[in-house]
Design an enzyme around this catalytic site. Structure first.
Site, PDB file in Angstrom:
ATOM      1  N   GLY A  83       0.818  -1.215   0.000  1.00  0.00           N
ATOM      2  CA  GLY A  83       0.000   0.000   0.000  1.00  0.00           C
ATOM      3  C   GLY A  83       0.850   1.263   0.000  1.00  0.00           C
ATOM      4  O   GLY A  83       1.953   1.289   0.551  1.00  0.00           O
ATOM      5  N   ARG A 147       1.241  -5.861  -5.015  1.00  0.00           N
ATOM      6  CA  ARG A 147       1.267  -6.757  -3.862  1.00  0.00           C
ATOM      7  C   ARG A 147       1.689  -8.189  -4.213  1.00  0.00           C
ATOM      8  O   ARG A 147       1.382  -9.124  -3.487  1.00  0.00           O
ATOM      9  CB  ARG A 147      -0.112  -6.794  -3.199  1.00  0.00           C
ATOM     10  N   ASP A 178       4.754  -7.753   5.130  1.00  0.00           N
ATOM     11  CA  ASP A 178       4.755  -8.823   4.122  1.00  0.00           C
ATOM     12  C   ASP A 178       5.834  -8.578   3.062  1.00  0.00           C
ATOM     13  O   ASP A 178       6.509  -9.515   2.637  1.00  0.00           O
ATOM     14  CB  ASP A 178       3.378  -8.921   3.452  1.00  0.00           C
ATOM     15  N   LYS A 204       8.124   0.600   5.525  1.00  0.00           N
ATOM     16  CA  LYS A 204       7.008   1.448   5.078  1.00  0.00           C
ATOM     17  C   LYS A 204       5.690   0.883   5.553  1.00  0.00           C
ATOM     18  O   LYS A 204       5.520  -0.332   5.564  1.00  0.00           O
ATOM     19  CB  LYS A 204       7.019   1.459   3.543  1.00  0.00           C
ATOM     20  N   THR A 205       4.774   1.653   5.974  1.00  0.00           N
ATOM     21  CA  THR A 205       3.346   1.353   6.078  1.00  0.00           C
ATOM     22  C   THR A 205       2.675   2.399   6.956  1.00  0.00           C
ATOM     23  O   THR A 205       3.178   2.724   8.043  1.00  0.00           O
ATOM     24  CB  THR A 205       2.993  -0.055   6.592  1.00  0.00           C
ATOM     25  N   ASP A 207       0.174   1.852   8.509  1.00  0.00           N
ATOM     26  CA  ASP A 207      -0.439   1.130   9.634  1.00  0.00           C
ATOM     27  C   ASP A 207       0.366   1.265  10.929  1.00  0.00           C
ATOM     28  O   ASP A 207      -0.178   1.048  12.017  1.00  0.00           O
ATOM     29  CB  ASP A 207      -0.582  -0.359   9.297  1.00  0.00           C
TER      30      ASP A 207
HETATM   31  P1  FBP Z   1       0.601  -2.069   3.608  1.00  0.00           P
HETATM   32  O1  FBP Z   1       0.549  -2.996   4.759  1.00  0.00           O
HETATM   33  O2  FBP Z   1       0.985  -2.722   2.338  1.00  0.00           O
HETATM   34  O3  FBP Z   1       1.417  -0.856   3.891  1.00  0.00           O
HETATM   35  O4  FBP Z   1      -0.884  -1.539   3.339  1.00  0.00           O
HETATM   36  C1  FBP Z   1      -1.506  -0.599   4.111  1.00  0.00           C
HETATM   37  C2  FBP Z   1      -2.977  -0.479   3.799  1.00  0.00           C
HETATM   38  O5  FBP Z   1      -3.247   0.886   3.538  1.00  0.00           O
HETATM   39  C3  FBP Z   1      -3.853  -1.017   4.925  1.00  0.00           C
HETATM   40  O6  FBP Z   1      -4.051  -0.058   5.934  1.00  0.00           O
HETATM   41  C4  FBP Z   1      -5.116  -1.375   4.180  1.00  0.00           C
HETATM   42  O7  FBP Z   1      -5.864  -2.374   4.860  1.00  0.00           O
HETATM   43  C5  FBP Z   1      -4.595  -1.894   2.878  1.00  0.00           C
HETATM   44  O8  FBP Z   1      -3.371  -1.237   2.648  1.00  0.00           O
HETATM   45  C6  FBP Z   1      -5.531  -1.648   1.723  1.00  0.00           C
HETATM   46  O9  FBP Z   1      -5.038  -2.299   0.608  1.00  0.00           O
HETATM   47  P2  FBP Z   1      -5.341  -1.926  -0.890  1.00  0.00           P
HETATM   48  O10 FBP Z   1      -4.531  -0.717  -1.217  1.00  0.00           O
HETATM   49  O11 FBP Z   1      -4.864  -3.125  -1.639  1.00  0.00           O
HETATM   50  O12 FBP Z   1      -6.796  -1.661  -0.999  1.00  0.00           O
END
Ligand code: FBP
Length: 559
Positions: A83, A147, A178, A204-205, A207
């Site tokens: 993400g 991803r 991941d 990075k994230t 979250d």
């Molecule tokens: P990462 O763990 O890859 O940083 O993703 C963060 C995130 O924004 C989460 O908070 C959310 O649940 C997910 O990505 C949403 O995924 P997508 O962009 O595939 O809809």
């Protein structure tokens, strides 16, 4: 085509990110200091046997040196993974500047569209002009993200072939838990094959769940939380003006509630649900609805038929009966995927699922509204995670609370009105212009990633810490990725993965919410943070999150 730039973008392109003083002398003037040997957070024997070449190295830090390192010419590849998170472009800018400082003939290649870019051989070569257009901007559009999970021998082999074609001997993977697991698998593969290709990860994230003692926070969390806090503050003002709606705001953050907690501390809403607390207290869906309805009824008794409730994105996975059901669902879905795909009618799909689930889990599944059932059946992401962003927990809670309040009204326990609005804030914050904190932190992480490569390290995560001090006092270094790993069930099988850092219910951040939440529930002590400030006094612009401040209190290293 010449792009139209906003006034802010033009100004941000000129911003010069700050570096820790150890890195300021330049990439050629560094010494590496080795710390303690490390081990994985859990399942040491399993992780060691899966990563014999990358397991257990020491933590490392850098200090400026008098002597200049002569670096041979190198080509490096970079991947943005998972993400979006504000600051990704600056990681690449920092990496690029370090690479070019080390040797102007060095090249940086960007693999397009995430990890699939290295497998399919889709890439671009960065130039000064290209990089300069993206400095201090949000988003991952510089090369795109994806991803794809790197895990098979076939994928590794293709990645190797594509690196050989470009003469690449180092790869930087910018990603979350991941993606950094991917980075470690790739590092191990290349090390085992003696391919001469190092792999370094960057944390990075948005979250905020990729952290430990050495990684104080993942990048993007600061900017994303500030963006959501601005929006929540604005809604609080609206609610307090109109006085007619309860706003249910689901906040992104996947399983962990770091984002929800930080936004709550920045804005002081009436209700903040914390997934980790729900699990610890074994709160059923019914008891969550009871708690929220009781706050709504108490406020109504004071004549306040409005309020703000923050709901973490991953809440549903932490409600005990839902958690058990989802785990069972994940296992059976891997087994009956073909059968399910052959059925078009939703009700028939639900019937197949109910038959395959254990009796108690089937009962829970059956009790859910159709909308939530279908959302739970959506594809898992490539890492086997339920896509919690697609589950409308805020709407589920509103529907259940409406029913509960009707019952309470009949019993004379609620005399107010309940009007609701549902929101989901997630994508709004992931590509904002990085705050000064994230702009500096990301640039330093990228620059530092190349420093780790220069000293021959592989399977390491770029680490910059002491982050509540001024940037010049930040400590740059690295930790082995295996240090953060354990074994977890994914797609029905045990796999090595980086352990997610969830909210610590004994930690100072949660305690602050706990100490204030009764007051915030009934008294409208809303805080309105406003927009992120990029220019002005550093006490306003460079200040980071309350989470980081509270978690690092007393641990600051003085320069
Ligand atoms: P990462 O763990 O890859 O940083 O993703 C963060 C995130 O924004 C989460 O908070 C959310 O649940 C997910 O990505 C949403 O995924 P997508 O962009 O595939 O809809």
């Amino acid at each position: 085509m010449k792009r139209t730039l906003s006034t802010l973008q033009i100004e941000r392109l000129k911003y010069q990110p700050k570096l820790p003083s150890a890195l300021q002398a330049g990439i050629k003037k560094l010494d590496l200091i080795e710390g303690e040997k490390t081990q994985s957070v859990r399942d040491q024997a399993d992780i060691k046997s899966l990563f014999p070449n990358c397991y257990g190295g020491p933590t490392v830090t850098f200090k400026a040196s008098e002597e200049e390192v002569i670096s041979e010419k190198r080509n490096i590849g970079v991947i943005l993974s998972g993400g979006q998170a504000p600051g990704g472009h600056n990681v690449i800018a920092g990496l690029y500047d370090a690479i070019k400082q080390a040797n102007p003939d060095n090249k940086l290649y960007g693999f397009l569209g995430g990890p699939s870019g290295i497998i399919e051989g889709n890439y671009i070569e960065f130039t000064d002009e290209f990089i300069d257009d993206y400095r201090n901007t949000g988003g991952f559009d510089i090369i795109g993200s994806g991803r794809t999970k790197l895990e098979t021998e076939g994928q590794f082999l293709k990645a190797w072939e594509n690196c050989k074609k470009l003469g690449i001997n180092g790869i930087v993977i910018i990603g979350g838990d991941d993606s950094n697991t991917n980075a470690c698998m790739l590092a191990e593969y290349f090390a085992a094959k003696k391919a001469g290709i190092q792999v370094i990860g960057c944390p990075k994230t948005i979250d905020g769940d990729l952290k430990n003692e050495q990684i104080e926070i993942s990048f993007g969390f600061d900017t994303a939380c500030k963006t959501y806090a601005e929006l929540v503050g604005n809604i609080q003002r609206d609610a307090n003006s109109a006085k007619k709606y309860w706003h249910f705001i689901k906040l992104m953050g996947r399983s962990a509630t770091h984002v929800g907690l930080e936004v709550a501390l920045q804005t002081q809403p009436n209700i903040t649900m914390i997934s980790e607390e729900v699990e610890a207290k074994q709160m059923s869906l019914e008891s969550i609805v009871d708690y929220m309805s009781s706050v709504i009824a108490k406020r109504a008794a004071q004549g306040k038929n409005f309020g703000i409730a923050l709901i973490p994105e991953g809440l549903i996975e932490f409600v005990p009966e839902m958690k058990a059901m989802i785990a069972n669902l994940n296992d059976i879905m891997a087994e009956i995927e073909g059968k399910l795909n052959a059925v078009k009618n939703e009700e028939e799909k639900f019937a197949i699922i109910e038959k395959a689930l254990d009796a108690s889990n089937a009962k829970v599944f059956k009790s859910l509204p159709t909308l939530i059932k279908s959302q739970l059946l959506m594809d898992r992401d490539p890492h086997g995670n339920v896509q919690v962003s697609k589950i409308e927990t805020e709407k589920l809670l509103i529907a259940m609370i409406e029913t509960k309040l009707k019952e309470m009204k009949k019993a004379g326990q609620f005399s107010g009105k309940f009007g609701s609005q549902a929101h989901f804030f997630g994508y709004e914050g992931r590509c904002a212009f990085p705050s000064n904190f994230d702009a500096d932190y990301c640039y330093s992480l990228g620059y530092n990633a190349y420093a780790l490569m220069q000293f021959g390290l592989t399977g390491y995560l770029s680490s910059v810490r002491n982050l509540t001090a001024p940037a010049s006092e930040w400590i740059a270094g690295g930790i082995p990725l295996t240090m953060m790993m354990n074994m977890e069930k994914r797609h029905g099988k045990m796999k090595p993965v980086i352990q997610k850092a969830l909210v610590d219910l004994n930690g100072p951040v949660f305690k602050k919410l706990e100490d204030n939440r009764e007051n915030w529930a009934l008294n409208d002590d809303y805080v309105f943070p406003g927009a992120i400030q990029y220019f002005g006094p550093s006490s306003v612009c460079d200040i980071t999150t309350q989470t980081l401040k509270l978690e690092t209190e007393g641990k600051l290293v003085k320069a």
